[in-house]
Design a protein around this motif. Structure first.
Motif, PDB file in Angstrom:
ATOM      1  N   TYR A   1     -15.809  -2.612   0.658  1.00  0.00           N
ATOM      2  CA  TYR A   1     -15.384  -1.500   1.503  1.00  0.00           C
ATOM      3  C   TYR A   1     -13.924  -1.667   1.923  1.00  0.00           C
ATOM      4  N   ALA A   2     -13.576  -2.864   2.363  1.00  0.00           N
ATOM      5  CA  ALA A   2     -12.197  -3.095   2.805  1.00  0.00           C
ATOM      6  C   ALA A   2     -11.213  -2.973   1.646  1.00  0.00           C
ATOM      7  N   GLN A   3     -11.561  -3.507   0.491  1.00  0.00           N
ATOM      8  CA  GLN A   3     -10.657  -3.424  -0.663  1.00  0.00           C
ATOM      9  C   GLN A   3     -10.485  -1.979  -1.122  1.00  0.00           C
ATOM     10  N   TYR A   4     -11.569  -1.190  -1.052  1.00  0.00           N
ATOM     11  CA  TYR A   4     -11.434   0.217  -1.437  1.00  0.00           C
ATOM     12  C   TYR A   4     -10.543   0.967  -0.450  1.00  0.00           C
ATOM     13  N   SER A   5     -10.627   0.617   0.839  1.00  0.00           N
ATOM     14  CA  SER A   5      -9.796   1.313   1.834  1.00  0.00           C
ATOM     15  C   SER A   5      -8.315   1.012   1.640  1.00  0.00           C
ATOM     16  N   ILE A   6      -8.005  -0.162   1.063  1.00  0.00           N
ATOM     17  CA  ILE A   6      -6.595  -0.496   0.828  1.00  0.00           C
ATOM     18  C   ILE A   6      -5.959   0.499  -0.130  1.00  0.00           C
ATOM     19  N   GLY A   7      -6.765   1.043  -1.064  1.00  0.00           N
ATOM     20  CA  GLY A   7      -6.228   2.042  -1.985  1.00  0.00           C
ATOM     21  C   GLY A   7      -5.830   3.338  -1.315  1.00  0.00           C
TER      22      GLY A   7
ATOM     23  N   GLY B   1      -2.375   7.492   8.508  1.00  0.00           N
ATOM     24  CA  GLY B   1      -3.285   6.592   9.212  1.00  0.00           C
ATOM     25  C   GLY B   1      -4.040   5.657   8.297  1.00  0.00           C
ATOM     26  N   GLY B   2      -3.588   5.498   7.064  1.00  0.00           N
ATOM     27  CA  GLY B   2      -4.309   4.661   6.101  1.00  0.00           C
ATOM     28  C   GLY B   2      -4.312   3.192   6.481  1.00  0.00           C
ATOM     29  N   VAL B   3      -3.150   2.673   6.989  1.00  0.00           N
ATOM     30  CA  VAL B   3      -3.058   1.261   7.351  1.00  0.00           C
ATOM     31  C   VAL B   3      -3.983   0.956   8.541  1.00  0.00           C
ATOM     32  N   ASP B   4      -3.966   1.840   9.527  1.00  0.00           N
ATOM     33  CA  ASP B   4      -4.848   1.628  10.682  1.00  0.00           C
ATOM     34  C   ASP B   4      -6.321   1.668  10.269  1.00  0.00           C
ATOM     35  N   LYS B   5      -6.650   2.513   9.307  1.00  0.00           N
ATOM     36  CA  LYS B   5      -8.034   2.596   8.840  1.00  0.00           C
ATOM     37  C   LYS B   5      -8.438   1.296   8.160  1.00  0.00           C
TER      38      LYS B   5
END
Length: 933
Positions: free
Chosen positions: A147-153, A159-163
């Motif tokens: 989940y965390a690795q997918y959010s990095i994309g 707000g992507g970095v905060d997410k």
């Protein structure tokens, strides 16, 4: 939502068509390159596709019949993924996830497929929603990491970095304490922050501005904080993390961080043995996880207790007891609403057949103030459709729901919506138990009408509606409960509290006429009621009615006792005939054996006699020391004084040397049995125990020929007055085993002697308690029984080894107190065990009635005896037909006595008499018979 769903379906169909076109193009390219694609291979491929499609349709049809077939869901998903049926695959996964929590492997496959399908930016939210569902099923570090690795994309979006940071923080909260897999999440988080550090560092040679320096310092502090947080918790291989921090930090490791690291390292060492045992253990690792949880519960860290429970449940999700322990801990200790309710929801989804989990879920929903519609539709209705395995489970779940509805009602108002809903729920519950439960289980789940009793009490107490309460009780009695005294007394107590004396009198008069189990007690309650409330006329009517009823009951009991006595007498006569026939047969065999032995050797004058005493039909007694010197046979009786005392290492001497018959004195002796074989120095311990009873003459423990103690001994006193005192020590524990003390009687001269200390007929002043917890002591049970009368004696029933059976007898001062104790204590919960209580009526002992004895004994029905292991499955004889001896009609019984064949004669079947039958056969004779020659 409908438009987006249609768009997704269109996209999936287009992708399936593209995938089909790609497969066709690859096939064409293969043909152009000279690859041979024979018709046989194409036919095989089409045949496989047809078979797979047929299997898919079969699985879908099976799920339409039984949607809760877990393995069927798994097989269907596997086949659809293999065939590339993307649209059907997504639908199958969604249906399964609605019914069951999915395993880590199923979720990872689903997530990876969806990530490949939704590479475009607008569809990322759908994958985020899917990840949110996945992390709720089980605590899985690999899913959180994915989940965390997918959010990095998606960092490029607003707000992507905060997410990303938010997802990493949630992952650390969920799995950061996982000792073996938590480290990977910490490292991934630090790598992300190190990558962000490179974006805020100025180019080499340029002095950063004030704003750039603040951003740089903030980012460096984030990485420092991650290191410090990680080093403060116990994780495997945390030494490498500490070394990495030393190398990365320019100022070294602060003293406070070093101290926290050492403490965490010690905690890791304390838990290392548990982690290693989990690594080498085979699934499901229940014992290893239980030991780990016991340790964490003792330490008391809520976060570590939670992660340990979650790890255990991820591998043992179908163990209801594990879920019960976890949810109970959350309900009583953490009490965090979201965590508690989500855990209860996962518990019932994993083990829907366990009523206790649903009941706990309902209580948790009420405890945390969940709105009423959710309570009813989402939980209770699902519980009714969960498929419990016992009819009584439905009674319990309905009771929990009705209790909740009752607590919602404001009874100060005469009528309200909540009150009408409660009454409607009571009516529906009765209809449900009658139609659904009884049809499904072929039995009533509520034979005592517990739900109706509760409804009647609510109507009487809160609604002041005694008319409705009486209607309910009338229905209860018509369902087969009118014969039980406790049901009538419950109704009487209800009328006594909320009704009037007229209805109380009517209830008791009906009870006297209908009660079958304890009519005496009901009669006594009626008479006591009239003493307080009634007139002289009422008293006369009550006396007349109770006397008539009790006389009729006593007549029925006398007839039943007479019938049982006749059956017992018939059984004893049959048993006596069988014993006589068996004795005659045994005497015949002994005589044959003696005659054969007489032919082989001469009897010597000093040898013991082989003749039979015709008057007593018994062999003469053999005293101690009378055995043949060439044998090791010694006659030992259960309660006689013929035990041979042979200390370890002792060798038997000449006959009569070691023991002297003149020491025997039955009147001054007792027989001790059921002692442990491993008892050390039995003579000394018995002497210490029985010296308090009087002066001892001799203590003789019995040893085997090998010198080991046989578990019993004889104690002879100087005076006969000491024997009654010694018998009072019966059942006293000696090294954890009850010691049996009985009178010492020579069973050769008293063959019918038996010792049974307790009565074997009905004892109305004594109750029998079963279902007791094994840890219940005599004092604890006595304390409970004191509330219902004067307790004279309490006896816990144990095995011969001293372990409790969970049974007990309690003696009261009179019959009325015993009856009251039965009514109040039957069904009571004692240390989480539901006990059963009844009037003592032990099964009849197989004792022979002696002339002149008084009282009747309860007879047992005759039983067919087939030997120690029961009747075999077949009655076929395994002896070859050649070896069968035909039984002729010569041995017919005359006047109840079997006639013996005469030696030297031949019967109608061709068999010779006694001597001819005992003639030994040679090997050649056996060979001829086996070969039918």
């Amino acid at each position: 939502m409908a438009a987006s769903s249609n768009a997704e379906e269109t996209q999936l169909q287009d992708m399936e068509e593209d995938a089909g076109m790609e497969r066709e193009m690859e096939s064409d390219d293969g043909e152009g390159m000279g690859v041979e694609n024979s018709d046989d291979e194409e036919d095989d491929s089409s045949e496989d596709e047809k078979e797979n499609e047929a299997e898919i349709q079969r699985l879908e049809e099976q799920l339409s019949i039984n949607a809760f077939d877990y393995n069927c869901h798994v097989d269907l998903i596997k086949l659809l993924r293999q065939e590339g049926e993307l649209f059907r695959l997504r639908r199958a996964r969604q249906k399964m996830s609605e019914l069951f929590p999915l395993t880590e492997e199923i979720w990872l496959d689903w997530l990876k497929d969806e990530i490949r399908l939704t590479e475009e930016e607008p569809n990322r939210e759908r994958v985020y929603e899917l990840f949110e569902k996945a992390v709720k099923d089980y605590i899985c570090p690999d899913i959180w990491l994915e989940y965390a690795q997918y959010s990095i994309g998606g960092m490029g979006s607003p707000g992507g970095v905060d997410k990303v940071r938010s997802i990493f923080e949630r992952a650390l909260t969920a799995v950061g304490l996982h000792m073996t897999k938590g480290e990977t999440v910490w490292e991934a988080y630090r790598e992300f922050e190190n990558a962000m550090l490179s974006t805020v560092q100025p180019p080499p040679g340029r002095v950063p501005t004030h704003e750039e320096q603040e951003l740089l310092n903030t980012q460096l502090e984030r990485i420092h904080t991650l290191f410090r947080r990680q080093l403060a918790i116990p994780l495997m291989d945390m030494e490498a993390t500490y070394a990495e921090y030393e190398e990365w930090s320019e100022d070294g490791v602060p003293e406070t961080i070093s101290h926290q690291y050492k403490r965490a390292l010690q905690q890791m060492e304390n838990r290392k043995a548990f982690e290693e045992s989990l690594l080498v253990a085979e699934p499901p690792k229940l014992a290893e996880y239980q030991a780990y949880m016991d340790y964490e519960l003792k330490e008391g860290d809520p976060a570590r207790i939670q992660i340990t429970f979650e790890r255990a449940l991820a591998e043992n999700c179908l163990v209801p007891d594990m879920w019960t322990k976890y949810t109970t801990y959350l309900d009583r200790q953490l009490k965090i609403k979201d965590l508690v309710l989500s855990s209860h929801d996962r518990a019932v989804r994993n083990c829907p057949w366990t009523m206790g989990l649903w009941k706990s879920y309902l209580l948790a929903l009420e405890r945390h103030g969940v709105c009423h519609p959710v309570f009813v539709t989402d939980v209770f209705e699902k519980a009714l459709n969960a498929g419990f395995i016992q009819a009584t489970d439905y009674v319990d779940i309905w009771q929990a729901y009705l209790d909740y509805l009752r607590r919602r009602v404001d009874f100060s108002k005469e009528s309200s919506k909540e009150l009408e809903e409660l009454r409607a729920a009571f009516s529906r519950s009765l209809e449900y138990m009658k139609q659904d439960v009884e049809e499904r289980f072929s039995e009533s789940g509520d034979p005592s009408c517990t739900i109706m009793q509760i409804w009647a009490r609510i109507e009487a107490l809160h609604c002041k509606n005694m008319q409705k309460a009486r209607e309910l009780w009338d229905s209860i009695m018509t369902k087969g409960n009118a014969k039980y005294a406790n049901m009538w007394l419950e109704y009487y107590n209800l009328e006594r509290s909320y009704g009037d004396p007229i209805h109380c009198r009517k209830a008791l008069h009906r009870a006297v006429q209908c009660t079958l189990d304890y009519p005496e007690h009901v009669c006594e309650v009626l008479l006591n009621f009239e003493r307080v409330e009634g007139s002289l006329e009422d008293w006369d009517v009550a006396v007349q009615k109770t006397e008539t009823r009790l006389n009729r009951i006593n007549e029925q009991r006398a007839k039943m006792a007479e019938k049982e006595a006749n059956l017992a007498r018939q059984e004893e006569e049959k048993a006596e005939q069988r014993r006589k026939a068996k004795g005659e047969k045994k005497n015949q065999k002994k005589g044959q054996k003696g005659m054969r032995a007489g032919e082989k050797r001469k009897a010597e004058p000093d040898d013991y006699q082989n003749e039979w005493d015709e008057e007593s039909d018994q062999a003469p007694k053999r005293h101690r020391g009378d055995a043949d010197p060439g044998t090791e046979e010694y006659m030992e009786t259960e309660t006689g004084l013929f035990g041979r005392r042979t200390p370890a290492g002792h060798k038997p001497g000449p006959p009569g040397q070691n023991d002297k018959p003149e020491l025997r004195n039955d009147n001054n002796s007792v027989f001790i049995s059921n002692l442990a074989y491993t008892l050390e120095e039995p003579e000394g311990k018995m002497r210490t125990l029985f010296e308090t009873c009087g002066p001892l003459k001799e203590v003789r423990p019995v040893f085997s020929n090998k010198g080991t103690f046989k578990g019993y001994c004889y104690v002879q006193f100087e005076s006969q007055a000491s024997v009654p005192l010694a018998l009072k020590l019966d059942r006293q524990e000696v090294e954890g085993r009850p010691m049996f003390v009985s009178p010492c009687v020579d069973k050769n001269t008293n063959p019918d002697f038996k010792v049974f200390k307790y009565n074997s007929s009905m004892e109305k002043h004594k109750i029998f308690v079963s279902g007791l917890p094994f840890s219940c002591t005599k004092e604890e049970l006595e304390e409970v029984c004191k509330n219902h009368g004067t307790v004279k004696d309490v006896r816990l029933v144990t095995y011969r080894s001293g372990k409790p059976k969970g049974l007990a007898y309690v003696e009261f001062a009179d019959e009325a107190q015993a009856s009251q104790a039965v009514l109040k204590m039957d069904g009571m919960v004692l240390q989480d065990n539901k006990i059963s209580v009844a009037i003592s009526n032990p099964p009849r002992r197989n004792l022979k009635e002696k002339p002149g004895s008084s009282g009747s004994m309860t007879a047992m029905m005759p039983r067919q005896v087939y030997g120690s292991r029961g009747r075999g499955r077949t009655q076929l004889s395994l002896l070859p037909r050649s070896l069968h001896r035909p039984s002729g009609p010569a041995n017919k019984a005359e006047n109840g006595t079997a006639t013996k064949p005469i030696a030297g004669t031949v019967n109608a079947a061709g068999d010779t008499g006694f001597e001819a039958q005992t003639k030994p056969l040679s090997n050649s004779d056996f060979a001829r018979m086996l070969l039918n020659k």
